[in-house]
Design a protein around this motif. Structure first.
Motif, PDB file in Angstrom:
ATOM      1  N   ARG A 165       1.753   6.531  -7.143  1.00 29.46           N
ATOM      2  CA  ARG A 165       0.737   7.481  -7.622  1.00 29.46           C
ATOM      3  C   ARG A 165       1.269   8.910  -7.593  1.00 29.46           C
ATOM      4  O   ARG A 165       0.992   9.703  -8.511  1.00 29.46           O
ATOM      5  CB  ARG A 165      -0.515   7.366  -6.760  1.00 29.46           C
ATOM      6  CG  ARG A 165      -1.308   6.073  -7.005  1.00 29.46           C
ATOM      7  CD  ARG A 165      -2.665   6.140  -6.340  1.00 29.46           C
ATOM      8  NE  ARG A 165      -3.450   4.943  -6.593  1.00 29.46           N
ATOM      9  CZ  ARG A 165      -3.622   3.949  -5.744  1.00 29.46           C
ATOM     10  NH1 ARG A 165      -3.052   4.013  -4.532  1.00 29.46           N
ATOM     11  NH2 ARG A 165      -4.344   2.895  -6.058  1.00 29.46           N
ATOM     12  N   PHE A 166       2.044   9.245  -6.545  1.00 29.72           N
ATOM     13  CA  PHE A 166       2.663  10.575  -6.514  1.00 29.72           C
ATOM     14  C   PHE A 166       3.646  10.732  -7.677  1.00 29.72           C
ATOM     15  O   PHE A 166       3.725  11.795  -8.305  1.00 29.72           O
ATOM     16  CB  PHE A 166       3.389  10.778  -5.183  1.00 29.72           C
ATOM     17  CG  PHE A 166       2.507  11.300  -4.086  1.00 29.72           C
ATOM     18  CD1 PHE A 166       2.017  12.598  -4.115  1.00 29.72           C
ATOM     19  CD2 PHE A 166       2.147  10.483  -3.027  1.00 29.72           C
ATOM     20  CE1 PHE A 166       1.197  13.071  -3.111  1.00 29.72           C
ATOM     21  CE2 PHE A 166       1.335  10.939  -2.015  1.00 29.72           C
ATOM     22  CZ  PHE A 166       0.851  12.248  -2.054  1.00 29.72           C
ATOM     23  N   SER A 182       2.277   1.730  -3.456  1.00 35.64           N
ATOM     24  CA  SER A 182       1.263   2.195  -4.415  1.00 35.64           C
ATOM     25  C   SER A 182       1.032   3.687  -4.285  1.00 35.64           C
ATOM     26  O   SER A 182       0.890   4.408  -5.293  1.00 35.64           O
ATOM     27  CB  SER A 182      -0.051   1.438  -4.200  1.00 35.64           C
ATOM     28  OG  SER A 182       0.119   0.057  -4.461  1.00 35.64           O
ATOM     29  N   GLN A 183       0.998   4.184  -3.044  1.00 34.51           N
ATOM     30  CA  GLN A 183       0.784   5.626  -2.854  1.00 34.51           C
ATOM     31  C   GLN A 183       1.954   6.431  -3.419  1.00 34.51           C
ATOM     32  O   GLN A 183       1.755   7.453  -4.089  1.00 34.51           O
ATOM     33  CB  GLN A 183       0.599   5.934  -1.361  1.00 34.51           C
ATOM     34  CG  GLN A 183      -0.589   5.253  -0.714  1.00 34.51           C
ATOM     35  CD  GLN A 183      -1.907   5.651  -1.372  1.00 34.51           C
ATOM     36  OE1 GLN A 183      -2.070   6.772  -1.856  1.00 34.51           O
ATOM     37  NE2 GLN A 183      -2.847   4.721  -1.400  1.00 34.51           N
ATOM     38  N   PHE A 184       3.183   5.961  -3.161  1.00 33.83           N
ATOM     39  CA  PHE A 184       4.341   6.681  -3.689  1.00 33.83           C
ATOM     40  C   PHE A 184       4.372   6.616  -5.219  1.00 33.83           C
ATOM     41  O   PHE A 184       4.774   7.590  -5.874  1.00 33.83           O
ATOM     42  CB  PHE A 184       5.626   6.089  -3.112  1.00 33.83           C
ATOM     43  CG  PHE A 184       5.823   6.393  -1.645  1.00 33.83           C
ATOM     44  CD1 PHE A 184       5.669   7.676  -1.167  1.00 33.83           C
ATOM     45  CD2 PHE A 184       6.146   5.389  -0.759  1.00 33.83           C
ATOM     46  CE1 PHE A 184       5.842   7.961   0.167  1.00 33.83           C
ATOM     47  CE2 PHE A 184       6.326   5.650   0.580  1.00 33.83           C
ATOM     48  CZ  PHE A 184       6.166   6.952   1.051  1.00 33.83           C
ATOM     49  N   LYS A 224      -9.244  13.607  -4.870  1.00 35.94           N
ATOM     50  CA  LYS A 224      -9.079  12.244  -4.361  1.00 35.94           C
ATOM     51  C   LYS A 224      -9.486  11.216  -5.406  1.00 35.94           C
ATOM     52  O   LYS A 224      -8.811  10.197  -5.591  1.00 35.94           O
ATOM     53  CB  LYS A 224      -9.903  12.056  -3.094  1.00 35.94           C
ATOM     54  CG  LYS A 224      -9.348  12.761  -1.871  1.00 35.94           C
ATOM     55  CD  LYS A 224     -10.172  12.439  -0.644  1.00 35.94           C
ATOM     56  CE  LYS A 224      -9.596  13.115   0.593  1.00 35.94           C
ATOM     57  NZ  LYS A 224     -10.393  12.812   1.802  1.00 35.94           N
ATOM     58  N   GLU A 279       0.825  -1.202   0.000  1.00 31.00           N
ATOM     59  CA  GLU A 279       0.000   0.000   0.000  1.00 31.00           C
ATOM     60  C   GLU A 279       0.862   1.257   0.000  1.00 31.00           C
ATOM     61  O   GLU A 279       0.567   2.221  -0.716  1.00 31.00           O
ATOM     62  CB  GLU A 279      -0.923  -0.015   1.226  1.00 31.00           C
ATOM     63  CG  GLU A 279      -2.047  -1.018   1.158  1.00 31.00           C
ATOM     64  CD  GLU A 279      -3.040  -0.687   0.043  1.00 31.00           C
ATOM     65  OE1 GLU A 279      -3.205   0.516  -0.274  1.00 31.00           O
ATOM     66  OE2 GLU A 279      -3.618  -1.625  -0.526  1.00 31.00           O
ATOM     67  N   ALA A 280       1.922   1.264   0.799  1.00 28.64           N
ATOM     68  CA  ALA A 280       2.811   2.427   0.820  1.00 28.64           C
ATOM     69  C   ALA A 280       3.469   2.628  -0.546  1.00 28.64           C
ATOM     70  O   ALA A 280       3.562   3.751  -1.045  1.00 28.64           O
ATOM     71  CB  ALA A 280       3.875   2.246   1.909  1.00 28.64           C
ATOM     72  N   PHE A 321      -6.734  11.200  -7.930  1.00 27.51           N
ATOM     73  CA  PHE A 321      -5.504  10.586  -7.417  1.00 27.51           C
ATOM     74  C   PHE A 321      -5.637   9.064  -7.347  1.00 27.51           C
ATOM     75  O   PHE A 321      -4.689   8.335  -7.633  1.00 27.51           O
ATOM     76  CB  PHE A 321      -5.183  11.155  -6.034  1.00 27.51           C
ATOM     77  CG  PHE A 321      -3.873  10.684  -5.465  1.00 27.51           C
ATOM     78  CD1 PHE A 321      -2.682  11.214  -5.915  1.00 27.51           C
ATOM     79  CD2 PHE A 321      -3.838   9.705  -4.492  1.00 27.51           C
ATOM     80  CE1 PHE A 321      -1.471  10.774  -5.403  1.00 27.51           C
ATOM     81  CE2 PHE A 321      -2.649   9.252  -3.977  1.00 27.51           C
ATOM     82  CZ  PHE A 321      -1.458   9.803  -4.440  1.00 27.51           C
ATOM     83  N   ARG A 322      -6.809   8.568  -6.967  1.00 26.36           N
ATOM     84  CA  ARG A 322      -6.992   7.125  -6.875  1.00 26.36           C
ATOM     85  C   ARG A 322      -6.969   6.453  -8.238  1.00 26.36           C
ATOM     86  O   ARG A 322      -6.742   5.246  -8.340  1.00 26.36           O
ATOM     87  CB  ARG A 322      -8.314   6.809  -6.175  1.00 26.36           C
ATOM     88  CG  ARG A 322      -8.307   7.123  -4.691  1.00 26.36           C
ATOM     89  CD  ARG A 322      -9.658   6.909  -4.062  1.00 26.36           C
ATOM     90  NE  ARG A 322      -9.639   7.238  -2.633  1.00 26.36           N
ATOM     91  CZ  ARG A 322     -10.716   7.244  -1.855  1.00 26.36           C
ATOM     92  NH1 ARG A 322     -11.906   6.937  -2.383  1.00 26.36           N
ATOM     93  NH2 ARG A 322     -10.618   7.549  -0.586  1.00 26.36           N
ATOM     94  N   ASN A 377      -0.418   2.736 -10.988  1.00 26.28           N
ATOM     95  CA  ASN A 377       0.704   2.244 -10.193  1.00 26.28           C
ATOM     96  C   ASN A 377       1.102   0.883 -10.759  1.00 26.28           C
ATOM     97  O   ASN A 377       0.491   0.395 -11.709  1.00 26.28           O
ATOM     98  CB  ASN A 377       0.342   2.172  -8.708  1.00 26.28           C
ATOM     99  CG  ASN A 377      -0.871   1.298  -8.463  1.00 26.28           C
ATOM    100  OD1 ASN A 377      -0.838   0.085  -8.666  1.00 26.28           O
ATOM    101  ND2 ASN A 377      -1.989   1.913  -8.054  1.00 26.28           N
TER     102      ASN A 377
END
Length: 801
Positions: free
Chosen positions: A723-724, A719-721, A787, A716-717, A790-791, A795
């Motif tokens: 996306r950024f 995937s968030q990075f 949001k 999960e971490a 962003f989602r 990724n």
């Protein structure tokens, strides 16, 4: 857990008079408890009888008895003048009478010649350094045997561990140790030579000729320094190009020789040496600034047998190389987590000293017996900081030894670690010279210590084994220390002590070469092993030697093998951080954004509006009219705060903060009776091939269950990075569209927002705050457009099978 914490103790340190003296050192032994010893210096004896001389050669032996302790010169070597020159040390409170007996060792029963008694309380003087040494005097020995009229040259006095003879005295508790091994019980200071990198850069070879001139040589180069041999990759060519660094570790004085050999790799036979070259380290280029040495050509002498016979040629090609001693680097002999020094080899690159590290090694309590041992430990302590090693005396057969020895080091960097190890001396009775057994280590980061504060504590000697965290079989083995970082006195009354002290927090931690020409971490680890070997060789040449197993244990790196316990602890650290972050945001969200009361929302929006739109003009007015006054006031305020904090620390006002060296709960070691926790710890030390298959199956199933949580969290971490990263790439890939849109909107915004792009940013922030505070009249209980956007960003999760 309280039993694993550092305990506060209140020893009666020397230099104190009933209360703690916080004003810096008062003597050279102010961090230890005074220990009084009865010193007896035995020099030599003579027979002054002339009327009735002895018919045989007398072999005098002096036996000194105090209470239950007895020492003798029986096994001591006798000098050319029949002198022993030996000092014996006894505990002052052992008995009331000191007996010095002179015997003739020529007979089997050691015939008693005479005896001299001293009353401990009345006949023996005291000596306190810096008083001069007691002058020895001749004592007549009343003889009961005809033909003897003996006199003994010796001196007797009371002293402490501050006496000069302390380091060479033969203590009563070691009286059973033979004279040949008594030297292994004495305290010593060791100064290990500083280490330097030797860089041999093999650039290329030219005009290389194989022994078989009909084939192209397949050449590699090997370089040897002492017992270390490194080599390049083989290249099949007469003019090969390697561009490969071979880095060695050499010790101070740099008097070694590097032997370079060219080898022809032949698959059908052994490798053949086709050229050699030797060069001394002192002849290499000394690089003391970041950079590389100059490239030079070196003639290679032919290797092996010269054919045909009588050929006088001495040329087998040339090597293009860079030979240098990289003196601008720091050589790591410790792992980076426990490093005690960061200085370069070249002394001209050393920073200024910040102060003194003073350590009083008081004693230890509860040291357990070794396995299958009938006696208590023969314990000594080794302290290491920088390249200076200190070793206390060995207290024989005592589970609660008292050393009370003080040592000091120069501090060049506060962000360093002091390492102390307790060891069981196996060299005093062992016939086969077994290795000294480690009891445990204590590491103290200097960054946790305040200047000029005395930290006295009992530090647990913890051992992590298959049975879990234990204090030596669950009994509190502890070492008692007094530690102080002494700051030098200031040069002026109202200023910090020195320029180095004031700029220390801002200077580079490592020498510049580590940043401009960095060495990779895997290579640093390999070179660290070489450095440990060089240190072992250097310290083994001292007398008595500091043994290799002690040096390797003190310099042992942090264990980076797989550990379920450490994995869970690291995940807990991440959870703690994100929990703290979410709690801070959750509190702000609850008080401002989620509440239905519009008052905090309007306050937040008003503060944002004032900061963005009203504060800049006010700030401009303050800068124009009040800047000099504000600058002077702020500077005076900062200076007063710095001086107050400095003198508060210097004068030692208030108790020092508690010293916490480890967190048992954070390390997941608090559950000593949990079966699963104990098995996880045992898993760290077990070899896979030596474990029962059923236990392996159970551990594998547990690893899968626990690893799933770690996998999901890290996924999960990631995937968030990602996306950024995708958002960043999207903005940069569509920069042309963004520039066109801004080019169309900017003239309009320039007219409406005071001809400034800064106003556009302010307006954007104002709108964001207005939307974020979530007024009740503008509330939407659905995810925002950003949001949702962003989602939807891509990724790499879908690429994983």
């Amino acid at each position: 857990m309280a039993e694993f914490a550092v305990k506060k103790i209140s020893p009666k340190l020397g230099g104190e008079r009933g209360t703690r003296n916080p004003n810096g050192p008062t003597s050279s032994h102010d961090l230890v408890e005074p220990m009084e010893f009865l010193y007896v210096e035995v020099i030599k004896t003579i027979n002054k009888s002339v009327l009735n001389p002895i018919t045989h050669a007398c072999k005098p032996i002096v036996e000194i008895t105090l209470g239950n302790y007895q020492s003798s010169t029986r096994d001591l070597p006798v000098g050319p003048n029949g002198a022993w020159n030996q000092v014996f040390a006894f505990d002052k409170s052992t008995a009331d009478v000191l007996s010095v007996a002179l015997k003739d060792g020529q007979f089997p029963n050691n015939t008693l010649i005479g005896k001299q008694n001293f009353k401990v309380a009345a006949d023996i003087p005291s000596r306190v350094p810096p008083d001069a040494r007691m002058a020895p005097q001749w004592y007549p020995i009343p003889s009961t045997v005809e033909g003897y009229h003996m006199e003994l040259l010796m001196s007797v006095w009371f002293g402490t561990q501050a006496d000069e003879v302390y380091s060479n005295a033969w203590f009563a508790d070691a009286s059973t140790v033979s004279a040949s091994r008594e030297k292994n019980t004495r305290p010593k200071l060791y100064l290990a030579p500083r280490l330097c990198y030797v860089r041999v850069t093999i650039v290329s070879g030219h005009d290389l000729i194989a022994n078989d001139r009909d084939r192209t040589p397949n050449v590699y180069v090997s370089a040897t320094l002492d017992q270390v041999r490194l080599k390049t990759k083989p290249i099949e060519s007469k003019n090969p190009s390697w561009n490969q660094d071979l880095i060695f570790v050499a010790s101070e004085s740099l008097d070694g020789t590097v032997k370079i050999q060219l080898w022809d790799l032949n698959k059908d036979s052994h490798d053949q040496c086709i050229g050699t070259l030797e060069t001394k380290l002192s002849e290499m280029t000394a690089v003391k600034v970041p950079g590389a040495a100059s490239t030079l050509f070196y003639d290679i002498k032919p290797g092996g047998k010269i054919e045909p016979e009588g050929d006088t040629r001495r040329f087998a090609g040339r090597l293009k190389m860079k030979l240098a001693t990289d003196q601008s680097y720091h050589v790591f002999d410790e792992c980076t987590q426990y490093c005690s020094d960061y200085r370069a080899f070249a002394k001209g690159l050393w920073p200024g000293t910040l102060g003194k590290l003073e350590v009083g090694i008081l004693g230890a309590t509860g040291l357990p017996r070794a396995k299958n041992a009938l006696k208590d430990r023969n314990a000594y302590v080794v302290a290491k900081y920088g390249n200076k090693w200190a070793r206390t005396r060995t207290v024989v057969n005592n589970k609660s030894p008292k050393w009370n020895e003080q040592y000091s080091w120069d501090i060049y960097e506060k962000c360093t670690v002091l390492t102390l190890g307790v060891y069981d001396n196996q060299q005093i009775f062992s016939i086969d010279k077994e290795n000294d057994a480690p009891v445990g280590k204590v590491r103290i980061p200097l960054s946790l210590l305040q200047w000029n504060r005395i930290y006295t504590g009992s530090y647990p000697i913890l051992v992590l084994g298959k049975e879990g965290l234990k204090k030596q079989i669950r009994h509190p083995g502890e070492i008692q220390l007094a530690v102080r970082c002494a700051c030098p006195p200031p040069t002026l009354t109202f200023f910090p002590p020195s320029y180095a002290f004031a700029t220390a927090p801002f200077r580079l931690l490592l020498p510049k070469s580590h940043y401009k020409s960095p060495i990779s971490l895997p290579q640093i680890d390999r070179l660290r092993e070489l450095a440990v070997g060089v240190n072992c060789q250097n310290l083994a040449r001292t007398e008595p030697p500091l043994r290799n197993e002690v040096v390797k244990d003190m310099l042992s790196p942090k264990n980076n093998n797989f550990s379920m316990r450490k994995t869970k602890a690291n995940v807990d650290r991440l959870y703690d951080f994100f929990t703290w972050l979410s709690s801070k945001y959750g509190r702000l969200d609850a008080e401002v954004r989620s509440t239905t009361d519009n008052t905090p929302k309007w306050i937040t929006f008003a503060v944002c509006f004032c900061v963005l739109w009203l504060l800049p003009p006010l700030t401009l007015w303050l800068v124009v009219y009040l800047y000099p006054y504000c600058l002077v006031s702020f500077s005076v305020y900062v200076m007063i705060k710095v001086l107050v904090e400095y003198y508060k620390t210097r004068n030692g006002t208030g108790p020092p903060p508690p010293l916490v060296l480890f967190d048992v709960k954070l390390s997941r070691l608090e559950k000593l009776d949990d079966t699963q926790a104990l098995d996880e710890i045992a898993e760290e030390f077990d070899a896979t091939s030596a474990v029962d298959p059923q236990v392996l199956k159970m551990r594998y199933d547990r690893l899968k269950a626990s690893g799933a949580e770690v996998m999901v969290f890290s996924g999960e971490a990631a995937s968030q990075f990602e996306r950024f990263h995708a958002l960043w790439m999207l903005c940069t890939s569509n920069n042309v569209v963004l520039i066109c849109v801004l080019a169309l909107l900017y003239p309009v915004l320039l007219v409406y927002y005071y001809f400034s792009l800064e106003s556009l940013v302010k307006a954007f922030i104002t709108v964001f705050v207005f939307k974020w505070v979530n007024f009740t009249f503008n509330r939407l209980d659905l995810p925002s457009a950003f949001k949702n956007f962003f989602r939807r960003l891509p990724n790499k999760e879908h690429l994983m099978m």
